[in-house]
Design a protein around this motif. Structure first.
Motif, short mmCIF file in Angstrom:
data_model
loop_
_atom_site.label_atom_id
_atom_site.label_comp_id
_atom_site.label_asym_id
_atom_site.label_seq_id
_atom_site.Cartn_x
_atom_site.Cartn_y
_atom_site.Cartn_z
N TRP A 158 0.95 -1.85 0.19
CA TRP A 158 -0.10 -0.05 0.42
C TRP A 158 0.93 1.35 0.76
O TRP A 158 0.46 2.36 -0.22
CB TRP A 158 -1.11 -0.10 1.17
CG TRP A 158 -2.13 -0.80 1.09
CD1 TRP A 158 -2.74 -2.31 1.95
CD2 TRP A 158 -3.25 -0.83 0.07
NE1 TRP A 158 -3.87 -2.67 1.02
CE2 TRP A 158 -3.88 -2.42 -0.13
CE3 TRP A 158 -3.30 0.24 -0.74
CZ2 TRP A 158 -5.16 -2.36 -0.98
CZ3 TRP A 158 -4.18 -0.30 -2.15
CH2 TRP A 158 -5.44 -1.41 -1.90
N LYS A 159 2.05 0.43 0.90
CA LYS A 159 3.20 2.11 1.10
C LYS A 159 3.48 2.72 -0.77
O LYS A 159 3.21 3.71 -1.20
CB LYS A 159 4.21 2.07 1.64
CG LYS A 159 4.76 3.28 1.40
CD LYS A 159 6.26 3.19 2.60
CE LYS A 159 7.12 3.75 2.16
NZ LYS A 159 8.77 3.42 3.19
N SER A 160 3.82 1.73 -1.68
CA SER A 160 3.89 1.86 -3.05
C SER A 160 3.07 1.82 -3.82
O SER A 160 2.90 3.05 -4.53
CB SER A 160 4.29 0.32 -3.95
OG SER A 160 4.98 0.51 -4.86
N VAL A 161 1.87 1.40 -3.43
CA VAL A 161 0.34 2.22 -4.23
C VAL A 161 0.56 3.51 -3.98
O VAL A 161 0.43 4.05 -5.11
CB VAL A 161 -0.76 1.28 -3.92
CG1 VAL A 161 -2.14 2.30 -4.39
CG2 VAL A 161 -0.49 -0.18 -4.09
N ALA A 162 0.30 4.06 -3.17
CA ALA A 162 -0.02 5.10 -2.38
C ALA A 162 1.18 6.25 -3.12
O ALA A 162 1.14 7.17 -3.44
CB ALA A 162 0.49 5.76 -0.90
N GLY A 163 2.64 5.93 -3.51
CA GLY A 163 3.71 6.84 -3.50
C GLY A 163 3.09 7.08 -5.04
O GLY A 163 3.58 8.04 -5.97
N THR A 164 2.90 5.90 -5.95
CA THR A 164 2.99 5.87 -8.00
C THR A 164 1.30 6.76 -7.89
O THR A 164 1.97 6.98 -9.02
CB THR A 164 2.82 4.13 -7.65
OG1 THR A 164 3.55 3.21 -7.69
CG2 THR A 164 2.01 3.90 -9.94
N ALA A 165 0.18 6.35 -6.79
CA ALA A 165 -0.49 7.22 -7.13
C ALA A 165 -0.27 8.86 -6.96
O ALA A 165 -0.94 10.21 -7.81
CB ALA A 165 -2.15 6.78 -5.80
#
Length: 144
Positions: free
Chosen positions: A80-87
């Motif tokens: 989710w940290k990676s998803v948030a950064g990508t978003a």
């Protein structure tokens, strides 16, 4: 959902299991066809897109849950940290591209417009990812 499908399918292939993704894909076809027929009349091509997107979400959830059952715990906090950064980087890129597209005069040729938008999108995404210290960017650049 479509991106998650690809990641989950590769996980199953790494586990030497090609049957699970195939079975879920066949199941989604069996779900997608009736949904297409049901939604195409009231929503036209939007119904086809909705049915396909819905099936992608279902398939991603199904594959994700099956993967967790197969391998045990997955550290979802990192995911989710990676998803948030990508978003976040994608949001910056979207704002830059939309504003640039609106600012470019109508007399600009299609090739120049496309090149400008793709180039500015790439640069703005990369800069935002760097400012956010997004670990995926370091992995892409080979700086792990």
């Amino acid at each position: 959902a479509f991106g998650c499908q690809h990641v989950f399918i590769r996980c199953f292939y790494a586990l030497k299991d090609s049957r699970t993704p195939m079975r879920t894909a066949v199941s989604m076809i069996l779900l997608n066809v009736p949904l297409n027929l049901l939604l195409v009349w009231p929503l036209a091509e939007g119904g086809l897109a909705l049915a396909t997107s819905f099936c992608a979400v279902v398939q991603s959830c199904w594959l994700g849950r099956t993967l967790v059952l197969r391998v045990g715990h997955i550290d979802w906090a990192d995911v989710w940290k990676s998803v948030a950064g990508t978003a976040a980087a994608t949001l910056v890129m979207t704002v830059v591209v939309v504003r640039l597209d609106a600012a470019l005069p109508g007399t600009v040729g299609d090739a120049v417009r496309l090149g400008s938008l793709v180039g500015s999108g790439f640069v703005s995404f990369a800069l935002a990812a760097r400012l956010l210290r997004h670990e995926s960017l370091r992995a892409i650049l080979g700086r792990d």
